[in-house]
Each structure stands twice: as C-alpha cells, then as structure tokens.
Design an enzyme around this catalytic site. Structure first.
Site, PDB file in Angstrom:
ATOM      1  N   ASN A  10     -37.125  -7.748  -3.197  1.00 24.59           N
ATOM      2  CA  ASN A  10     -36.898  -7.586  -4.630  1.00 24.59           C
ATOM      3  C   ASN A  10     -36.043  -8.767  -5.126  1.00 24.59           C
ATOM      4  OD1 ASN A  10     -35.486  -6.880  -7.050  1.00 24.59           O
ATOM      5  ND2 ASN A  10     -36.165  -4.776  -6.779  1.00 24.59           N
ATOM      6  N   ASP A  12     -35.013  -9.364  -8.302  1.00 23.78           N
ATOM      7  CA  ASP A  12     -34.363  -9.120  -9.597  1.00 23.78           C
ATOM      8  C   ASP A  12     -33.040  -9.867  -9.767  1.00 23.78           C
ATOM      9  OD1 ASP A  12     -36.348  -7.292 -10.087  1.00 23.78           O
ATOM     10  OD2 ASP A  12     -35.084  -5.511  -9.871  1.00 23.78           O
ATOM     11  N   ARG A  21     -26.176 -17.393 -17.348  1.00 23.56           N
ATOM     12  CA  ARG A  21     -25.929 -18.622 -18.101  1.00 23.56           C
ATOM     13  C   ARG A  21     -27.057 -18.949 -19.077  1.00 23.56           C
ATOM     14  NH1 ARG A  21     -21.626 -21.932 -16.188  1.00 23.56           N
ATOM     15  NH2 ARG A  21     -20.031 -20.374 -15.814  1.00 23.56           N
ATOM     16  N   HIS A  46     -38.476  -5.660 -10.974  1.00 26.14           N
ATOM     17  CA  HIS A  46     -38.326  -4.537 -11.910  1.00 26.14           C
ATOM     18  C   HIS A  46     -38.183  -5.110 -13.314  1.00 26.14           C
ATOM     19  CE1 HIS A  46     -35.922  -0.574 -12.872  1.00 26.14           C
ATOM     20  NE2 HIS A  46     -36.897  -0.804 -13.729  1.00 26.14           N
ATOM     21  N   ARG A  52     -32.753  -7.043 -18.538  1.00 26.48           N
ATOM     22  CA  ARG A  52     -31.452  -7.573 -18.095  1.00 26.48           C
ATOM     23  C   ARG A  52     -31.601  -8.576 -16.961  1.00 26.48           C
ATOM     24  NH1 ARG A  52     -28.871  -2.175 -15.387  1.00 26.48           N
ATOM     25  NH2 ARG A  52     -29.402  -1.328 -17.415  1.00 26.48           N
ATOM     26  N   GLU A  73     -42.005  -2.821 -10.532  1.00 24.90           N
ATOM     27  CA  GLU A  73     -41.280  -1.579 -10.818  1.00 24.90           C
ATOM     28  C   GLU A  73     -41.124  -1.450 -12.320  1.00 24.90           C
ATOM     29  OE1 GLU A  73     -37.530  -1.813  -8.876  1.00 24.90           O
ATOM     30  OE2 GLU A  73     -38.386  -1.754  -6.888  1.00 24.90           O
ATOM     31  N   THR A 104     -31.066   1.845 -10.589  1.00 20.98           N
ATOM     32  CA  THR A 104     -31.848   3.073 -10.640  1.00 20.98           C
ATOM     33  C   THR A 104     -31.107   4.174  -9.876  1.00 20.98           C
ATOM     34  OG1 THR A 104     -33.729   1.587 -10.512  1.00 20.98           O
ATOM     35  CG2 THR A 104     -34.208   3.935 -10.382  1.00 20.98           C
ATOM     36  N   GLU A 154     -42.293   6.139  -2.791  1.00 24.39           N
ATOM     37  CA  GLU A 154     -41.173   5.359  -2.259  1.00 24.39           C
ATOM     38  C   GLU A 154     -39.962   6.272  -2.263  1.00 24.39           C
ATOM     39  OE1 GLU A 154     -40.593   1.261  -3.306  1.00 24.39           O
ATOM     40  OE2 GLU A 154     -38.422   1.484  -3.204  1.00 24.39           O
ATOM     41  N   GLY A 198     -30.568   0.164  -1.870  1.00 27.76           N
ATOM     42  CA  GLY A 198     -29.241   0.099  -1.265  1.00 27.76           C
ATOM     43  C   GLY A 198     -29.223  -0.290   0.202  1.00 27.76           C
ATOM     44  N   GLY A 219     -33.487  -5.561  -2.073  1.00 27.89           N
ATOM     45  CA  GLY A 219     -33.167  -6.659  -2.977  1.00 27.89           C
ATOM     46  C   GLY A 219     -31.714  -7.059  -3.000  1.00 27.89           C
TER      47      GLY A 219
HETATM   48  N1  PXP Z   1     -36.920   0.301  -4.755  1.00 34.31           N
HETATM   49  C1  PXP Z   1     -36.767   0.654  -6.049  1.00 34.31           C
HETATM   50  C2  PXP Z   1     -37.743   1.613  -6.632  1.00 34.31           C
HETATM   51  C3  PXP Z   1     -35.745   0.113  -6.845  1.00 34.31           C
HETATM   52  O1  PXP Z   1     -35.603   0.507  -8.129  1.00 34.31           O
HETATM   53  C4  PXP Z   1     -34.887  -0.847  -6.268  1.00 34.31           C
HETATM   54  C5  PXP Z   1     -33.832  -1.488  -7.115  1.00 34.31           C
HETATM   55  O2  PXP Z   1     -34.432  -2.198  -8.136  1.00 34.31           O
HETATM   56  C6  PXP Z   1     -35.088  -1.198  -4.923  1.00 34.31           C
HETATM   57  C7  PXP Z   1     -36.101  -0.596  -4.180  1.00 34.31           C
HETATM   58  C8  PXP Z   1     -34.234  -2.206  -4.247  1.00 34.31           C
HETATM   59  O3  PXP Z   1     -32.936  -1.733  -4.171  1.00 34.31           O
HETATM   60  P1  PXP Z   1     -31.774  -2.701  -3.747  1.00 34.31           P
HETATM   61  O4  PXP Z   1     -31.750  -3.824  -4.740  1.00 34.31           O
HETATM   62  O5  PXP Z   1     -30.563  -1.843  -3.794  1.00 34.31           O
HETATM   63  O6  PXP Z   1     -32.106  -3.194  -2.366  1.00 34.31           O
END
Ligand code: PXP
Length: 250
Positions: A10, A12, A21, A46, A52, A73, A104, A154, A198, A219
C-alpha cells in the site's frame, strides 16, 4: 501444498509525505515501481473521499504505467463507484470510511448493509473487477460477505497487530485465534481470504502462517521503515518474513 502468499504494498503514505508540501515528491508511482521490483505482487491504494493521500491523478497514472495488479480501496459511494468503473482496477477493496478517522478503524458492516453492498458489488463484478470486502474476523460478517457474492474478504488484522504491540500474550492469542477461525470459515465458504492493517515485522509471521490467507496488504509500516533502511530493503525484509513463516506450513 499451501498456496503462495502474495504481498500487496500500500503506497498511500508516500502520497501523504508528498502532499505535506503540495509538490510532486516523493512520487507514489516511483514507490510502486520499487515495490514491484522488490517483490510486491500487487499495489494497493486507498482513494479517500477527502483525497488526503492518493489523488485521482495517481490512480490514472497507476493504471497507465504500472503492470502489477491494482487493488483500489474505496468507500461504497456513488462517486467511488464511477471512478472504479472508469479505471477498472483488478480489484476493489470496499472499506468503511469516516472523514474524521486517522485510518480505517473497523471493518465494513456487510450484515447491516446487505442490499447496498450487494448492488455495488454486482456493478463492479459485471465489469470484471474483483470485489474484496474489508471486514472484522467476525462470523456474521464473513457469512454476509459470502451471501452478497464477494470474491474476496480481507480480514482486518488491526486488533491483532495492536495486541502484538501491547505485549499482552492472552490478547495476542485471542486476536490471532479470531483471524485463524475467520480465515478457515471464509475459505470453507469459497471466499479468497486476504488480511491487512497495522502489520509490522513483529506481527506479520503469525498471520502469514495462517494457511487459508493468500494475500497480505501492508503499507504504513513499510513506508515508515523505508525512512531508515530504504523501501527496497523494507519490502524485501517483509517478503522474507512472510516466506519464512509460510515455509513452516510445508
Ligand atoms: N487493508 C486495508 C483495507 C486498509 O484500509 C489498509 C490501510 O489503508 C491496509 C490494508 C494497510 O494498512 P497499513 O497501512 O496499516 O499497513
């Protein structure tokens, strides 16, 4: 023979740093490229209602320039539905979304929104987009996901990951048990089972060793760790820990 465990990275929070910035650096696309070279099997992003981190332009570029499968996502809204149909990601992971949340916080309530999720899923599946539902490892939610015809569940691994950080062994065992039972039930019902949220170097192994789980989406920790050891090394280490845990299953 246990199925191969895929890693979805991920990206993001590369966009989070970029947006701090307002410029173009660091580029989430560059991160996606490094991730695939380092062993990611897919890229997850996501697109939040408040934009954001990942932007609409990022999604367009990910589709145009990255070969790895994209797991988009998104919340179950009309706007996101239109975006998904425009970009046709390989999968959409439907997540609950609250504007004020930091991340989330919990899984989707499928059982309580059956008709809405059902219609939304069908709309995506008709365009060959696989539908993944981000849910807590809860029996009613898993059964409801099967009832609405999801391709994938998931399982929210956040409570397990927090338990590991707390060091509370009773809680760790309890949360892991919920993921194991949920994965088993999902698999029995014919759903493809993923997990995420997490996960860190300390919490990934036990989840990777659940045989029914075939993909982990990770992520924040990977991007955070990249500050210290680089993105390539951070992903390679996670990949190694996943493979090592998986190898114990034979
Ligand atoms: N899976 C889903 C559905 C999520 O919403 C997220 C966070 O965007 C993740 C996995 C990845 O989580 P993390 O960034 O805490 O590893």
């Amino acid at each position: 023979m246990t199925e191969f465990l895929r890693l979805g990275v991920n990206i993001d929070h590369v966009a989070t740093i970029r947006n701090a910035r307002g410029g173009a650096h660091p580029d989430p696309l560059k991160a996606a490229n490094i991730a695939t070279l380092a062993g990611a099997d897919g890229i997850t992003a996501h697109l939040r209602e408040d934009r954001r981190h990942i932007s609409d332009a990022d999604i367009a570029r990910l589709r145009a320039e990255i070969d790895a499968p994209l797991n988009l996502e998104m919340a179950v809204t009309e706007e996101m539905g239109k975006i998904a149909l425009r970009h046709k990601p390989n999968a959409c992971c439907l997540v609950p979304e609250k504007r004020e949340e930091i991340t989330t916080e919990g899984g989707l309530d499928i059982a309580g929104n059956n008709n809405r999720i059902n219609d939304f899923s069908k709309m995506l599946q008709e365009q060959n987009i696989r539908v993944s539902l981000f849910i807590d490892p809860d029996e009613a939610q898993i059964r409801a996901s099967s009832d609405v015809g999801a391709d994938i569940i998931e399982l929210h691994a956040g409570s397990y990951a927090h338990a590991v950080i707390s060091g509370d062994h009773k809680l760790i065992t309890h949360e892991l048990e919920k993921l194991c039972i949920g994965a088993e039930l999902g698999h029995e019902l014919g759903l493809e089972v993923h997990a995420g949220h997490g996960l860190t170097f300390d919490s990934v192994a036990a989840v990777a060793a659940i045989p029914q789980i075939v993909e982990l989406n990770i992520g924040h920790f990977l991007i955070g760790e990249a500050i210290f050891i680089g993105l390539d090394a951070s992903i390679k280490k996670m990949r190694h820990l996943m493979d090592k845990a998986r190898a114990t299953l034979g």
